[in-house]
Design a protein around this motif. Structure first.
Motif, short mmCIF file in Angstrom:
data_model
loop_
_atom_site.label_atom_id
_atom_site.label_comp_id
_atom_site.label_asym_id
_atom_site.label_seq_id
_atom_site.Cartn_x
_atom_site.Cartn_y
_atom_site.Cartn_z
N PHE A 218 0.70 -1.17 0.77
CA PHE A 218 0.67 0.18 -0.11
C PHE A 218 0.99 1.39 0.18
N ASP A 219 0.22 1.94 -0.38
CA ASP A 219 1.27 3.39 -0.07
C ASP A 219 0.62 3.84 1.16
N SER B 146 -4.47 3.76 0.70
CA SER B 146 -3.88 4.06 -0.79
C SER B 146 -3.24 2.90 -1.80
N GLY B 147 -3.32 3.21 -2.14
CA GLY B 147 -1.90 2.17 -3.19
C GLY B 147 -3.04 1.80 -4.29
N ALA B 148 -2.02 1.02 -5.55
CA ALA B 148 -2.85 1.09 -7.09
C ALA B 148 -3.17 -0.48 -6.27
N LEU C 95 -4.76 -2.69 -3.90
CA LEU C 95 -5.24 -3.00 -2.84
C LEU C 95 -6.08 -4.20 -2.78
N ARG D 281 -9.03 -5.75 -0.92
CA ARG D 281 -9.77 -5.04 0.04
C ARG D 281 -10.55 -6.34 0.89
N THR E 23 -11.15 2.81 1.22
CA THR E 23 -9.69 2.52 0.14
C THR E 23 -9.82 2.92 -1.33
N GLU E 24 -8.68 4.15 -1.40
CA GLU E 24 -8.62 5.32 -2.75
C GLU E 24 -10.31 6.16 -2.23
N GLY E 25 -10.64 6.26 -1.68
CA GLY E 25 -11.89 7.37 -1.28
C GLY E 25 -13.23 6.49 -1.31
N HIS E 26 -13.28 5.26 -1.31
CA HIS E 26 -14.46 4.03 -1.36
C HIS E 26 -14.66 3.81 0.07
#
Length: 133
Positions: A56-57, A85-87, A89, A91, A124-127
């Motif tokens: 993860f970033d 956040s991260g490319a 991830l 879940r 995660t990434e805004g969700h």
């Protein structure tokens, strides 16, 4: 009302709000309890995800709590937000890591659970996920 604390060689000051005779020269002890919870579960999650080899970033834990009205005023509800956040991830791995921390490994969670309802959400990434039961 302010106290200097030495924790394993680390200096920390706690103090009360000026309305209660303090000088606001440090955080409140109960707030530190929530910070301890965030640190405890955060370290668990990082360790578990490392073993799962899930990159993860960035990762942050936010925590807030509600205090009861009667003395001693203890936390009656605590809510955690695990923010990733991260490319790459995964879940399912994140959910498993958080669940293991909350149900098995985090001693601060186990302690607070005696007085507080503890729930969490994973972002995660805004969700946003649905909050836990």
């Amino acid at each position: 009302m302010g106290f200097d604390i030495d924790l394993q060689g680390h200096k920390l000051r706690v103090d009360a709000d000026p309305a209660f005779g303090g000088k606001d020269s440090g955080p409140r002890p109960k707030t530190l309890l929530l910070a301890g919870l965030a640190g405890c579960t955060g370290m668990d999650v990082v360790s578990i995800l490392g073993k799962m080899r899930m990159p993860f970033d960035s990762f942050a834990v936010e925590v807030d709590g509600d205090l009861g009205d009667e003395h001693p005023k203890v936390y009656t509800r605590v809510h955690l937000r695990y923010i990733f956040s991260g490319a790459e991830l995964d879940r399912a791995k994140i959910e498993k890591a958080v669940r293991l921390s909350m149900e098995t490994y985090c001693g601060v969670t186990a302690t607070l659970r005696h007085t507080a309802e503890i729930d969490y959400e994973i972002v995660t990434e805004g969700h946003h996920s649905s909050p836990s039961p």
